[in-house]
Design a protein around this motif. Sequence first.
Motif, mmCIF file in Angstrom:
data_model
loop_
_atom_site.group_PDB
_atom_site.id
_atom_site.type_symbol
_atom_site.label_atom_id
_atom_site.label_comp_id
_atom_site.label_asym_id
_atom_site.label_seq_id
_atom_site.Cartn_x
_atom_site.Cartn_y
_atom_site.Cartn_z
ATOM 1 N N ARG A 71 -33.973 150.804 -106.498
ATOM 2 C CA ARG A 71 -34.775 149.582 -106.517
ATOM 3 C C ARG A 71 -34.014 148.460 -107.221
ATOM 4 O O ARG A 71 -33.980 147.310 -106.750
ATOM 5 C CB ARG A 71 -36.099 149.852 -107.226
ATOM 6 C CG ARG A 71 -37.127 148.721 -107.118
ATOM 7 C CD ARG A 71 -38.318 149.004 -108.012
ATOM 8 N NE ARG A 71 -38.904 150.306 -107.738
ATOM 9 C CZ ARG A 71 -39.815 150.540 -106.795
ATOM 10 N NH1 ARG A 71 -40.224 149.531 -106.027
ATOM 11 N NH2 ARG A 71 -40.314 151.739 -106.619
ATOM 12 N N ASP A 72 -33.358 148.792 -108.355
ATOM 13 C CA ASP A 72 -32.616 147.774 -109.094
ATOM 14 C C ASP A 72 -31.351 147.342 -108.350
ATOM 15 O O ASP A 72 -30.983 146.155 -108.383
ATOM 16 C CB ASP A 72 -32.251 148.290 -110.483
ATOM 17 C CG ASP A 72 -33.450 148.317 -111.422
ATOM 18 O OD1 ASP A 72 -34.449 147.641 -111.119
ATOM 19 O OD2 ASP A 72 -33.383 149.019 -112.452
ATOM 20 N N LEU B 148 -32.343 148.609 -99.419
ATOM 21 C CA LEU B 148 -32.278 149.960 -99.959
ATOM 22 C C LEU B 148 -33.689 150.475 -100.196
ATOM 23 O O LEU B 148 -34.626 149.697 -100.349
ATOM 24 C CB LEU B 148 -31.497 149.964 -101.270
ATOM 25 C CG LEU B 148 -30.024 149.576 -101.177
ATOM 26 C CD1 LEU B 148 -29.402 149.503 -102.571
ATOM 27 C CD2 LEU B 148 -29.249 150.550 -100.302
ATOM 28 N N PRO B 149 -33.848 151.789 -100.233
ATOM 29 C CA PRO B 149 -35.187 152.331 -100.491
ATOM 30 C C PRO B 149 -35.747 151.836 -101.819
ATOM 31 O O PRO B 149 -35.012 151.707 -102.807
ATOM 32 C CB PRO B 149 -34.953 153.848 -100.520
ATOM 33 C CG PRO B 149 -33.702 154.053 -99.728
ATOM 34 C CD PRO B 149 -32.853 152.847 -99.981
ATOM 35 N N ALA B 150 -37.033 151.592 -101.862
ATOM 36 C CA ALA B 150 -37.700 151.179 -103.098
ATOM 37 C C ALA B 150 -37.966 152.426 -103.928
ATOM 38 O O ALA B 150 -39.094 152.900 -104.053
ATOM 39 C CB ALA B 150 -38.996 150.444 -102.774
ATOM 40 N N SER B 151 -36.892 152.953 -104.498
ATOM 41 C CA SER B 151 -36.937 154.245 -105.177
ATOM 42 C C SER B 151 -36.393 154.125 -106.587
ATOM 43 O O SER B 151 -35.529 153.281 -106.871
ATOM 44 C CB SER B 151 -36.093 155.258 -104.386
ATOM 45 O OG SER B 151 -35.862 156.430 -105.134
ATOM 46 N N GLU B 152 -36.879 154.989 -107.480
ATOM 47 C CA GLU B 152 -36.357 155.050 -108.843
ATOM 48 C C GLU B 152 -35.192 156.024 -108.961
ATOM 49 O O GLU B 152 -34.689 156.253 -110.060
ATOM 50 C CB GLU B 152 -37.478 155.454 -109.812
ATOM 51 C CG GLU B 152 -38.616 154.443 -109.890
ATOM 52 C CD GLU B 152 -38.121 153.058 -110.267
ATOM 53 O OE1 GLU B 152 -37.275 152.945 -111.176
ATOM 54 O OE2 GLU B 152 -38.576 152.073 -109.631
ATOM 55 N N LEU B 153 -34.750 156.593 -107.854
ATOM 56 C CA LEU B 153 -33.609 157.509 -107.875
ATOM 57 C C LEU B 153 -32.368 156.778 -108.368
ATOM 58 O O LEU B 153 -32.005 155.724 -107.851
ATOM 59 C CB LEU B 153 -33.361 158.062 -106.467
ATOM 60 C CG LEU B 153 -32.271 159.120 -106.328
ATOM 61 C CD1 LEU B 153 -32.625 160.382 -107.097
ATOM 62 C CD2 LEU B 153 -32.042 159.440 -104.840
ATOM 63 N N GLU B 154 -31.711 157.337 -109.378
ATOM 64 C CA GLU B 154 -30.568 156.669 -109.982
ATOM 65 C C GLU B 154 -29.309 156.838 -109.148
ATOM 66 O O GLU B 154 -29.096 157.866 -108.496
ATOM 67 C CB GLU B 154 -30.310 157.214 -111.386
ATOM 68 C CG GLU B 154 -31.308 156.740 -112.425
ATOM 69 C CD GLU B 154 -30.869 157.089 -113.831
ATOM 70 O OE1 GLU B 154 -31.209 156.329 -114.760
ATOM 71 O OE2 GLU B 154 -30.179 158.118 -114.005
ATOM 72 N N ALA B 155 -28.464 155.810 -109.193
ATOM 73 C CA ALA B 155 -27.202 155.834 -108.477
ATOM 74 C C ALA B 155 -26.183 155.011 -109.252
ATOM 75 O O ALA B 155 -26.538 154.106 -110.016
ATOM 76 C CB ALA B 155 -27.365 155.273 -107.064
#
Length: 325
Positions: A260-261, A275-282
């Motif tokens: 998301r960020d 990008l997906p509106a997700s809190e998954l870190e990358a």
Amino acid sequence: MLARRTILGGVAALAAAPAFIPHAQAQGGFDAFLEGVRAEARRGGVSAGTLQRAFTGLRPNQRVIELDRRQAEGFLTWEEYRDRIMVNPTRVQNGQRNYAEYRSLLQAIEGRFRVSPRVIVAIWGVETNFGGNTGGFGVMEALATLAWEGRRAEFFRKELLAALRVLDGGHVSPARMTGSWAGAMGQPQFMPTNFERMAVDFDGDGRRDIWDSRADALASIAHYFQKSGWREGEPWGRAVRPPAGFNIDAADTGGKRSLRDWNRLGFRAEDGGPLPASELEAALVLPNRGSGQVFLGHHNLRVIRRYNSPVNYGLAVGLLSDRFG
């Protein structure tokens, strides 16, 4: 997993050349070295019969030494490595065929180890061309040569002793114990110490046969990923479009942010979508010797790189896995 890097990545293994050591006393020194290994192995519980079978007629192999000293890594650009070596149409097509053919086996392995069948097949493909090229060197000869030669003696002596224990366990015969010039074995290209820790008997015949049992080989890859921390259901990463003005030379590849960020910062999917509106870190990942392609890598990319550490390897395995299933 490494010091295996020299033999991974889908590069065809070379057949063993006849042994030639250009020193008159080389064989005498080698024989003395083997006696030391023999004594250490006996203290560790390896049987005299196994040692006799493993060491009879063993000679140092000059070709192994040459290959160890002339590792040709790092010369390809990222794009050449990706498109010619790793994610080429033939490998993709063969991977899709194997994925479909062994779907039931892969589902059973996934059920036990909770690792994506797509990454299992990708590793299988880049390591040994889906089991078709497991290496033409005798593992005992290769490891003994490298342990005796001395450049990485301590590492290879440990691997040689582990290989003797594998033989002593009845998992493979000395003649069938073939692999790469660096001693990586079977369809997963495990070094002997990794065999001891990670190989599994998935077909239930009492042997961990990563050479000729497809079930054991693929399950052993899955076990390696499970023990390395694979997170079920999470992606490995994705190629992205950076925002306007992005300076690749000043990019911070150490920090992690949620998808998301990253989206808020202007990064987009490779097709230009959000990008997906997700809190998954990358984290940002940049290929070595690349021409500008940018990736966001998740935890599972780090797991792939525990199998083989170079960043280009990890990215290519991830991209290849996306083409299956």
